[in-house]
Scaffold this motif. Structure first.
Motif, PDB file in Angstrom:
ATOM      1  N   ALA A  73       0.909  -1.165  -0.079  1.00  0.00           N
ATOM      2  CA  ALA A  73      -0.041  -0.008   0.183  1.00  0.00           C
ATOM      3  C   ALA A  73       0.813   1.078  -0.043  1.00  0.00           C
ATOM      4  O   ALA A  73       0.494   2.258  -0.749  1.00  0.00           O
ATOM      5  N   GLU A  74       2.099   1.237   0.833  1.00  0.00           N
ATOM      6  CA  GLU A  74       2.781   2.652   0.571  1.00  0.00           C
ATOM      7  C   GLU A  74       3.283   2.769  -0.462  1.00  0.00           C
ATOM      8  O   GLU A  74       3.636   3.819  -0.933  1.00  0.00           O
ATOM      9  N   VAL A  75       3.834   1.821  -1.433  1.00  0.00           N
ATOM     10  CA  VAL A  75       4.157   1.866  -2.629  1.00  0.00           C
ATOM     11  C   VAL A  75       3.226   2.648  -3.598  1.00  0.00           C
ATOM     12  O   VAL A  75       3.257   3.554  -4.303  1.00  0.00           O
ATOM     13  N   ILE A  76       2.000   2.137  -3.456  1.00  0.00           N
ATOM     14  CA  ILE A  76       0.816   2.431  -4.450  1.00  0.00           C
ATOM     15  C   ILE A  76       0.674   4.051  -3.804  1.00  0.00           C
ATOM     16  O   ILE A  76       0.407   4.648  -4.531  1.00  0.00           O
ATOM     17  N   ALA A  77       0.655   4.139  -2.665  1.00  0.00           N
ATOM     18  CA  ALA A  77       0.459   5.727  -2.087  1.00  0.00           C
ATOM     19  C   ALA A  77       1.384   6.749  -2.685  1.00  0.00           C
ATOM     20  O   ALA A  77       1.094   7.708  -3.180  1.00  0.00           O
ATOM     21  N   ARG A  78       2.605   6.210  -2.960  1.00  0.00           N
ATOM     22  CA  ARG A  78       3.601   7.045  -3.619  1.00  0.00           C
ATOM     23  C   ARG A  78       3.327   7.350  -4.692  1.00  0.00           C
ATOM     24  O   ARG A  78       3.513   8.418  -5.229  1.00  0.00           O
ATOM     25  N   ALA A  79       2.782   6.462  -5.503  1.00  0.00           N
ATOM     26  CA  ALA A  79       2.398   6.641  -6.946  1.00  0.00           C
ATOM     27  C   ALA A  79       1.317   7.796  -7.094  1.00  0.00           C
ATOM     28  O   ALA A  79       1.313   8.695  -7.853  1.00  0.00           O
ATOM     29  N   GLY A  80       0.366   7.563  -5.984  1.00  0.00           N
ATOM     30  CA  GLY A  80      -0.868   8.408  -6.115  1.00  0.00           C
ATOM     31  C   GLY A  80      -0.322  10.141  -5.728  1.00  0.00           C
ATOM     32  O   GLY A  80      -0.722  10.880  -6.358  1.00  0.00           O
TER      33      GLY A  80
ATOM     34  N   LEU B  38       4.959   6.667 -12.036  1.00  0.00           N
ATOM     35  CA  LEU B  38       5.183   5.510 -11.206  1.00  0.00           C
ATOM     36  C   LEU B  38       6.662   5.123 -11.036  1.00  0.00           C
ATOM     37  O   LEU B  38       6.817   4.379 -10.205  1.00  0.00           O
ATOM     38  N   GLN B  39       7.574   6.033 -11.574  1.00  0.00           N
ATOM     39  CA  GLN B  39       8.924   5.466 -11.575  1.00  0.00           C
ATOM     40  C   GLN B  39       9.516   6.005 -10.201  1.00  0.00           C
ATOM     41  O   GLN B  39      10.270   4.821  -9.783  1.00  0.00           O
ATOM     42  N   PRO B  40       8.971   7.270  -9.557  1.00  0.00           N
ATOM     43  CA  PRO B  40       9.605   7.476  -8.237  1.00  0.00           C
ATOM     44  C   PRO B  40       8.902   6.295  -7.420  1.00  0.00           C
ATOM     45  O   PRO B  40       9.588   5.713  -6.342  1.00  0.00           O
ATOM     46  N   ALA B  41       7.942   5.989  -7.523  1.00  0.00           N
ATOM     47  CA  ALA B  41       7.110   4.792  -6.532  1.00  0.00           C
ATOM     48  C   ALA B  41       8.036   3.562  -6.764  1.00  0.00           C
ATOM     49  O   ALA B  41       7.923   2.694  -5.782  1.00  0.00           O
ATOM     50  N   ALA B  42       8.425   3.285  -7.943  1.00  0.00           N
ATOM     51  CA  ALA B  42       8.895   1.910  -8.411  1.00  0.00           C
ATOM     52  C   ALA B  42      10.357   1.880  -7.651  1.00  0.00           C
ATOM     53  O   ALA B  42      10.827   0.960  -6.908  1.00  0.00           O
ATOM     54  N   ALA B  43      11.080   3.230  -7.594  1.00  0.00           N
ATOM     55  CA  ALA B  43      12.408   3.397  -6.948  1.00  0.00           C
ATOM     56  C   ALA B  43      12.095   3.385  -5.214  1.00  0.00           C
ATOM     57  O   ALA B  43      12.853   2.400  -4.799  1.00  0.00           O
TER      58      ALA B  43
ATOM     59  N   LEU C  60      11.808  -0.583  -4.656  1.00  0.00           N
ATOM     60  CA  LEU C  60      13.019  -1.307  -4.637  1.00  0.00           C
ATOM     61  C   LEU C  60      13.856  -0.956  -3.406  1.00  0.00           C
ATOM     62  O   LEU C  60      14.353  -1.939  -2.825  1.00  0.00           O
ATOM     63  N   ASP C  61      13.877   0.350  -3.040  1.00  0.00           N
ATOM     64  CA  ASP C  61      14.890   0.663  -1.964  1.00  0.00           C
ATOM     65  C   ASP C  61      13.857   0.257  -0.647  1.00  0.00           C
ATOM     66  O   ASP C  61      14.812   0.016   0.467  1.00  0.00           O
ATOM     67  N   GLU C  62      12.717   0.756  -0.437  1.00  0.00           N
ATOM     68  CA  GLU C  62      12.190   0.759   0.888  1.00  0.00           C
ATOM     69  C   GLU C  62      11.148  -0.462   1.182  1.00  0.00           C
ATOM     70  O   GLU C  62      10.893  -0.521   2.354  1.00  0.00           O
ATOM     71  N   ALA C  63      10.607  -1.207   0.332  1.00  0.00           N
ATOM     72  CA  ALA C  63       9.712  -2.255   0.337  1.00  0.00           C
ATOM     73  C   ALA C  63      10.513  -3.644  -0.087  1.00  0.00           C
ATOM     74  O   ALA C  63       9.954  -4.407  -0.664  1.00  0.00           O
ATOM     75  N   GLY C  64      11.829  -3.779   0.041  1.00  0.00           N
ATOM     76  CA  GLY C  64      12.591  -4.683  -0.199  1.00  0.00           C
ATOM     77  C   GLY C  64      12.275  -6.126   0.348  1.00  0.00           C
ATOM     78  O   GLY C  64      12.597  -7.263  -0.305  1.00  0.00           O
ATOM     79  N   GLY C  65      11.597  -6.083   1.408  1.00  0.00           N
ATOM     80  CA  GLY C  65      11.064  -7.405   2.050  1.00  0.00           C
ATOM     81  C   GLY C  65       9.930  -7.930   1.398  1.00  0.00           C
ATOM     82  O   GLY C  65       9.616  -9.302   1.629  1.00  0.00           O
ATOM     83  N   PHE C  66       9.221  -7.236   0.528  1.00  0.00           N
ATOM     84  CA  PHE C  66       7.886  -7.808  -0.004  1.00  0.00           C
ATOM     85  C   PHE C  66       8.062  -9.019  -0.887  1.00  0.00           C
ATOM     86  O   PHE C  66       7.247  -9.770  -0.523  1.00  0.00           O
ATOM     87  N   PRO C  67       9.043  -8.738  -1.870  1.00  0.00           N
ATOM     88  CA  PRO C  67       9.102 -10.050  -2.698  1.00  0.00           C
ATOM     89  C   PRO C  67       9.411 -11.521  -1.879  1.00  0.00           C
ATOM     90  O   PRO C  67       8.897 -12.331  -2.452  1.00  0.00           O
TER      91      PRO C  67
END
Ligand SMILES: Cc1ncc(COP(=O)(O)O)c(C=O)c1O
Length: 385
Positions: A41-48, A267-272, A275-282
């Motif tokens: 959700a925090e990644v999606i929030a960044r894109a928003g 979407l690109q800053p959210a993708a960054a 990768l940097d901050e939600a690295g535990g998700f995968p």
């Protein structure tokens, strides 16, 4: 009749056809590989936030620096690779565009491309659009391992490329270091460029993913492709990337500029951030998927279907011969009516007949959805008559 299309002979992608069939028949869709729960959700929030904060104009063609730098850090953190974010990383519209731009940017008409069969269907279309000639190497059922002798036999003096995919769709095979060493030896011996599609790089179950580019002598001849979609359950974002030596990445970017020019800026800053901050998700997703793989595979086996044991990806493969069927397409078309479930026949992913009796099922769905599909299959008459 005139043949007007460069894609003559290539049918439309089966995934769209089967997803439409699922909707039309109210079936549980275990066909197309997309999760039914969104990523962090925090990644999606960044894109928003990026959308409302004015990041809505063209990004640079090769991608925003913030994402290229995050991709470089990702390659360093996971694999010890250190691509230069300015020249050795490019952002694409999903891995699909990376595949297209790599082939269009690198392949000369008539070049031979050795590709693992069954293949992801866009490879066939894009090799044809680039004017290349595909040379399939079959991963044979039931264990779908790479046979180095078959790989060697597929290489001719006209071969310039290998197009690899590990973890592999649709078989779930994850190439071992030893198998990749065979690939590397042949690539070096025959001076081949390798394009390697690693979109399922983080979705392996108890086995390591080894990027080919990490093997000795391979960085300089390997273009590695991946994307955010599978690793972060954000398949609709279509943010992908390529990493590799500057000449290969440059050739890809040259073609990309005429395809999409640039990819989804907000979407690109959210993708960054992902990768940097939600690295535990995968890794959490992979653990979850391993349990869902077991649920689906054990369920299918209990129904009398011979099923493989995928080590990665979203997919399992069944041999429908055990239910008396010889043709996966016929089986998959009967399945919605018989059981209210959709799966994907694999023969379209082969040049040869080796996949005619095989059907692919995705387990990237919620356990309740998999259970519903298995319950429906359990009540249905699945035998050929
Ligand atoms: C092997 C493989 N490569 C590439 C893709 C496409 O990736 P993207 O959605 O990032 O374009 C997929 C999606 O199913 C895939 O399975």
């Amino acid at each position: 009749m005139r043949t007007v299309s460069r894609l003559a002979g290539i049918p439309p992608t089966i995934f769209a056809t089967m997803s439409a069939l699922a909707v039309r028949t109210g079936s549980v869709n275990l066909g197309q590989g997309f999760p039914d729960v969104d990523g962090p959700a925090e990644v999606i929030a960044r894109a928003g936030a990026a959308l409302s904060e004015g990041h809505n104009q063209y990004a640079p063609g090769a991608g925003l620096p913030v994402l290229r730098e995050a991709i470089a850090r990702h390659q360093q953190r996971h694999y010890g690779l250190s691509p230069d974010p300015d020249t050795e990383v490019a952002v694409t519209t999903g891995c699909t565009e990376a595949i297209a731009a790599a082939l269009l940017g690198l392949v000369e008409p008539g070049d031979e491309i050795v590709v693992l069969e069954p293949y992801y269907d866009s490879y066939v279309a894009m090799i044809q659009m680039a004017g290349g000639v595909r040379r399939p190497v079959t991963l044979h059922a039931p264990d779908f391992r790479l046979d180095p002798a078959a790989l060697r036999a597929a290489i001719t003096p006209g071969t310039r490329f290998l197009l690899l995919n590990t973890p592999h769709n649709p078989t779930g095979t994850v190439l071992t270091r030893a198998e990749l060493e065979d690939v590397a030896r042949l690539a070096i011996e025959h001076d081949l460029i390798v394009i390697t599609d690693e979109v399922y790089e983080h979705l392996t179950f108890g086995v390591p993913h080894v990027p080919l580019a990490t093997l000795p002598g391979m960085w300089e001849r390997t273009l590695t492709l991946s994307s955010l979609g599978k690793s972060y359950s954000l398949t609709g974002w279509k943010i992908g990337w390529a990493t590799g030596p500057a000449d290969l990445v440059g050739a890809l970017v040259s073609a990309k500029q005429w395809l999409t020019y640039t990819s989804g800026a907000p979407l690109q800053p959210a993708a960054a951030y992902a990768l940097d901050e939600a690295g535990g998700f995968p890794a959490e997703l992979a653990a979850d998927l391993a349990a869902r793989r077991d649920l689906l595979c054990e369920g299918l086996a209990a129904l009398g279907l011979a099923v493989n044991h995928p080590e990665g990806s979203y997919f399992a493969i069944t041999d429908i011969g055990s239910l008396g069927w010889a043709d996966g397409h016929e089986f998959a078309l009967a399945l919605p009516e018989r059981a209210g479930v959709v799966a994907i026949p694999t023969q379209g992913f082969y040049d040869s007949d080796a996949g005619r009796h095989l059907v692919r099922w995705t387990f990237c769905k919620q356990p309740a959805v998999l259970e519903e599909a298995l319950a429906r299959l359990g009540k249905a008459d699945l035998r050929k008559h």
